[in-house]
Design a protein around this motif. Structure first.
Motif, PDB file in Angstrom:
ATOM      1  N   ASP A   8       0.823  -1.195   0.000  1.00 16.34           N
ATOM      2  CA  ASP A   8       0.000   0.000   0.000  1.00 16.34           C
ATOM      3  C   ASP A   8       0.867   1.259   0.000  1.00 16.34           C
ATOM      4  OD1 ASP A   8      -2.537   1.405   0.179  1.00 16.34           O
ATOM      5  OD2 ASP A   8      -1.963   1.854   2.266  1.00 16.34           O
ATOM      6  N   ILE A   9       1.924   1.252   0.813  1.00 20.57           N
ATOM      7  CA  ILE A   9       2.837   2.400   0.871  1.00 20.57           C
ATOM      8  C   ILE A   9       3.507   2.608  -0.477  1.00 20.57           C
ATOM      9  CG2 ILE A   9       4.988   3.226   1.886  1.00 20.57           C
ATOM     10  CD1 ILE A   9       4.050   1.917   4.526  1.00 20.57           C
ATOM     11  N   SER A  10       3.950   1.516  -1.104  1.00 22.77           N
ATOM     12  CA  SER A  10       4.596   1.614  -2.419  1.00 22.77           C
ATOM     13  C   SER A  10       3.653   2.200  -3.454  1.00 22.77           C
ATOM     14  CB  SER A  10       5.073   0.239  -2.887  1.00 22.77           C
ATOM     15  OG  SER A  10       6.036  -0.274  -2.021  1.00 22.77           O
ATOM     16  N   GLU A  11       2.404   1.737  -3.450  1.00 23.06           N
ATOM     17  CA  GLU A  11       1.433   2.259  -4.412  1.00 23.06           C
ATOM     18  C   GLU A  11       1.158   3.742  -4.176  1.00 23.06           C
ATOM     19  OE1 GLU A  11      -1.968  -0.279  -4.133  1.00 23.06           O
ATOM     20  OE2 GLU A  11      -0.980  -1.915  -5.204  1.00 23.06           O
ATOM     21  N   LYS A  12       1.086   4.124  -2.911  1.00 22.86           N
ATOM     22  CA  LYS A  12       0.858   5.540  -2.604  1.00 22.86           C
ATOM     23  C   LYS A  12       2.040   6.395  -3.047  1.00 22.86           C
ATOM     24  CE  LYS A  12      -2.394   4.999   1.167  1.00 22.86           C
ATOM     25  NZ  LYS A  12      -2.645   5.123   2.596  1.00 22.86           N
ATOM     26  N   LEU A  13       3.268   5.868  -2.868  1.00 24.02           N
ATOM     27  CA  LEU A  13       4.453   6.610  -3.306  1.00 24.02           C
ATOM     28  C   LEU A  13       4.443   6.803  -4.818  1.00 24.02           C
ATOM     29  CD1 LEU A  13       7.350   5.256  -1.104  1.00 24.02           C
ATOM     30  CD2 LEU A  13       6.584   7.605  -1.287  1.00 24.02           C
ATOM     31  N   PHE A  14       4.142   5.755  -5.560  1.00 17.98           N
ATOM     32  CA  PHE A  14       4.110   5.887  -7.011  1.00 17.98           C
ATOM     33  C   PHE A  14       2.972   6.805  -7.439  1.00 17.98           C
ATOM     34  CE2 PHE A  14       6.824   2.124  -7.031  1.00 17.98           C
ATOM     35  CZ  PHE A  14       7.749   2.517  -7.970  1.00 17.98           C
ATOM     36  N   GLY A  15       1.858   6.748  -6.722  1.00 20.60           N
ATOM     37  CA  GLY A  15       0.748   7.641  -7.031  1.00 20.60           C
ATOM     38  C   GLY A  15       1.087   9.087  -6.757  1.00 20.60           C
ATOM     39  N   SER A  16       1.855   9.320  -5.708  1.00 19.35           N
ATOM     40  CA  SER A  16       2.233  10.693  -5.356  1.00 19.35           C
ATOM     41  C   SER A  16       3.420  11.187  -6.166  1.00 19.35           C
ATOM     42  CB  SER A  16       2.548  10.785  -3.867  1.00 19.35           C
ATOM     43  OG  SER A  16       3.673   9.985  -3.568  1.00 19.35           O
ATOM     44  N   ASP A  17       3.975  10.330  -6.994  1.00 12.74           N
ATOM     45  CA  ASP A  17       5.098  10.710  -7.857  1.00 12.74           C
ATOM     46  C   ASP A  17       4.764  11.956  -8.660  1.00 12.74           C
ATOM     47  OD1 ASP A  17       7.461  10.606  -9.384  1.00 12.74           O
ATOM     48  OD2 ASP A  17       6.486   9.377 -10.902  1.00 12.74           O
ATOM     49  N   LYS A  18       3.550  12.041  -9.149  1.00 13.87           N
ATOM     50  CA  LYS A  18       3.142  13.198  -9.954  1.00 13.87           C
ATOM     51  C   LYS A  18       3.170  14.483  -9.132  1.00 13.87           C
ATOM     52  CE  LYS A  18       0.312  10.552 -13.109  1.00 13.87           C
ATOM     53  NZ  LYS A  18      -1.006  10.290 -13.625  1.00 13.87           N
ATOM     54  N   GLY A  22       6.625  16.391 -10.127  1.00 13.73           N
ATOM     55  CA  GLY A  22       6.154  17.126 -11.297  1.00 13.73           C
ATOM     56  C   GLY A  22       6.038  16.251 -12.523  1.00 13.73           C
ATOM     57  N   ASN A  23       5.540  15.046 -12.371  1.00 14.37           N
ATOM     58  CA  ASN A  23       5.479  14.084 -13.468  1.00 14.37           C
ATOM     59  C   ASN A  23       4.162  14.185 -14.238  1.00 14.37           C
ATOM     60  OD1 ASN A  23       6.215  12.010 -15.117  1.00 14.37           O
ATOM     61  ND2 ASN A  23       5.868  10.399 -13.630  1.00 14.37           N
ATOM     62  N   ARG A  24       3.693  15.374 -14.473  1.00  9.20           N
ATOM     63  CA  ARG A  24       2.435  15.542 -15.205  1.00  9.20           C
ATOM     64  C   ARG A  24       2.659  15.390 -16.713  1.00  9.20           C
ATOM     65  NH1 ARG A  24      -0.992  16.774 -11.352  1.00  9.20           N
ATOM     66  NH2 ARG A  24      -0.448  18.218  -9.712  1.00  9.20           N
ATOM     67  N   SER A  25       3.736  15.942 -17.214  1.00 10.97           N
ATOM     68  CA  SER A  25       4.063  15.786 -18.628  1.00 10.97           C
ATOM     69  C   SER A  25       5.575  15.616 -18.751  1.00 10.97           C
ATOM     70  CB  SER A  25       3.592  17.000 -19.432  1.00 10.97           C
ATOM     71  OG  SER A  25       4.253  18.147 -18.983  1.00 10.97           O
ATOM     72  N   ALA A  34      12.848  10.279 -22.439  1.00 11.23           N
ATOM     73  CA  ALA A  34      11.728   9.958 -21.541  1.00 11.23           C
ATOM     74  C   ALA A  34      12.123   8.842 -20.579  1.00 11.23           C
ATOM     75  CB  ALA A  34      10.501   9.560 -22.345  1.00 11.23           C
ATOM     76  N   GLU A  35      12.808   7.814 -21.096  1.00 12.54           N
ATOM     77  CA  GLU A  35      13.261   6.719 -20.236  1.00 12.54           C
ATOM     78  C   GLU A  35      14.247   7.218 -19.191  1.00 12.54           C
ATOM     79  OE1 GLU A  35      14.806   3.566 -22.640  1.00 12.54           O
ATOM     80  OE2 GLU A  35      12.890   3.237 -23.639  1.00 12.54           O
ATOM     81  N   ALA A  36      15.143   8.102 -19.590  1.00 15.94           N
ATOM     82  CA  ALA A  36      16.123   8.654 -18.646  1.00 15.94           C
ATOM     83  C   ALA A  36      15.420   9.468 -17.569  1.00 15.94           C
ATOM     84  CB  ALA A  36      17.141   9.516 -19.382  1.00 15.94           C
ATOM     85  N   LYS A  37      14.418  10.248 -17.965  1.00 12.64           N
ATOM     86  CA  LYS A  37      13.679  11.056 -16.995  1.00 12.64           C
ATOM     87  C   LYS A  37      12.913  10.167 -16.019  1.00 12.64           C
ATOM     88  CE  LYS A  37      10.644  14.998 -16.566  1.00 12.64           C
ATOM     89  NZ  LYS A  37       9.925  16.061 -17.231  1.00 12.64           N
ATOM     90  N   ILE A  38      12.295   9.109 -16.508  1.00 11.83           N
ATOM     91  CA  ILE A  38      11.570   8.178 -15.640  1.00 11.83           C
ATOM     92  C   ILE A  38      12.532   7.507 -14.675  1.00 11.83           C
ATOM     93  CG2 ILE A  38      10.284   6.003 -15.606  1.00 11.83           C
ATOM     94  CD1 ILE A  38       8.990   6.939 -18.263  1.00 11.83           C
ATOM     95  N   ALA A  44      14.839   9.280  -7.491  1.00 14.46           N
ATOM     96  CA  ALA A  44      14.426  10.345  -6.565  1.00 14.46           C
ATOM     97  C   ALA A  44      13.331   9.847  -5.626  1.00 14.46           C
ATOM     98  CB  ALA A  44      13.950  11.567  -7.339  1.00 14.46           C
ATOM     99  N   LEU A  45      12.440   9.035  -6.134  1.00 15.39           N
ATOM    100  CA  LEU A  45      11.369   8.483  -5.310  1.00 15.39           C
ATOM    101  C   LEU A  45      11.928   7.535  -4.244  1.00 15.39           C
ATOM    102  CD1 LEU A  45       8.300   8.597  -5.087  1.00 15.39           C
ATOM    103  CD2 LEU A  45       8.196   6.619  -6.596  1.00 15.39           C
ATOM    104  N   ILE A  46      12.915   6.753  -4.593  1.00 11.95           N
ATOM    105  CA  ILE A  46      13.559   5.855  -3.623  1.00 11.95           C
ATOM    106  C   ILE A  46      14.226   6.674  -2.525  1.00 11.95           C
ATOM    107  CG2 ILE A  46      15.460   4.212  -3.304  1.00 11.95           C
ATOM    108  CD1 ILE A  46      14.767   3.169  -6.145  1.00 11.95           C
ATOM    109  N   ILE A  47      14.937   7.727  -2.914  1.00 10.56           N
ATOM    110  CA  ILE A  47      15.615   8.578  -1.935  1.00 10.56           C
ATOM    111  C   ILE A  47      14.591   9.256  -1.029  1.00 10.56           C
ATOM    112  CG2 ILE A  47      17.020  10.661  -1.661  1.00 10.56           C
ATOM    113  CD1 ILE A  47      18.472   9.765  -4.281  1.00 10.56           C
ATOM    114  N   ARG A  48      13.513   9.753  -1.615  1.00  7.31           N
ATOM    115  CA  ARG A  48      12.469  10.410  -0.828  1.00  7.31           C
ATOM    116  C   ARG A  48      11.833   9.437   0.158  1.00  7.31           C
ATOM    117  NH1 ARG A  48       7.567  11.964   0.294  1.00  7.31           N
ATOM    118  NH2 ARG A  48       7.049  14.169   0.389  1.00  7.31           N
ATOM    119  N   ALA A  49      11.602   8.212  -0.282  1.00  8.03           N
ATOM    120  CA  ALA A  49      11.020   7.200   0.605  1.00  8.03           C
ATOM    121  C   ALA A  49      11.949   6.904   1.773  1.00  8.03           C
ATOM    122  CB  ALA A  49      10.709   5.924  -0.174  1.00  8.03           C
ATOM    123  N   ARG A  50      13.238   6.857   1.511  1.00  7.96           N
ATOM    124  CA  ARG A  50      14.212   6.608   2.588  1.00  7.96           C
ATOM    125  C   ARG A  50      14.227   7.775   3.576  1.00  7.96           C
ATOM    126  NH1 ARG A  50      16.345   3.286   6.032  1.00  7.96           N
ATOM    127  NH2 ARG A  50      18.507   3.719   6.491  1.00  7.96           N
TER     128      ARG A  50
END
Length: 147
Positions: A8-18, A22-25, A34-38, A44-50
């Motif tokens: 659940d936490i992982s899904e919320k993190l990926f959902g809050s990625d936007k 700023g992952n809107r566009s 695009a692959e490099a940006k993702i 960054a999401l892993i670091i933020r979660a830590r």
């Protein structure tokens, strides 16, 4: 149950990625970009979660529930740690490390002395980068000489 909470936490993190990153566009010109940006956003999401996990653990250890131990608040507080250049060319911390910053740094296993040591090293690196190549060679030769 722990596995479900973790998922659940992982899904919320990926959902809050936007929201956080700023992952809107994508605004990129190629699929490779695009692959490099993702990929960078994923790191960054892993670091933020830590950071979130460490701050949450520290918050649980404290008697009160301080509001400065959220990720945005902690990052904003740590951004206040700055180096300034003195007239003689040396760099030093602009202000002393505050009590709140010490608590946040403690959550990461760091302390004021570590910050001061890093500030000294960064100051040396900045001075060495600004130094002309010839002078760097002379300084290195002087350090390598034995008496």
């Amino acid at each position: 149950m722990n596995l479900y909470k973790s998922r659940d936490i992982s899904e919320k993190l990926f959902g809050s990625d936007k929201t956080f990153l700023g992952n809107r566009s994508f605004r990129v010109a190629s699929s490779q970009a695009a692959e490099a940006k993702i990929f960078i956003q994923f790191i960054a999401l892993i670091i933020r979660a830590r950071i979130y996990t460490l701050l949450r653990k520290r918050k649980a250890e404290m008697p009160g529930k301080p509001n400065y131990l959220s990720v945005p608040s902690a990052l904003k507080e740590l951004e206040k740690i700055e180096l300034i250049r003195q007239p003689n060319g040396n760099y030093k911390l602009d202000h002393a490390v505050t009590a709140i910053q010490k608590v946040i740094l403690g959550a990461f296993g760091l302390d004021e002395e570590w910050i001061k040591a890093q500030a000294r090293q960064i100051g040396k690196d900045i001075q060495n980068a600004a130094m002309p190549e010839e002078q760097k060679d002379d300084d290195e030769d002087a350090e390598n000489e034995e008496y």
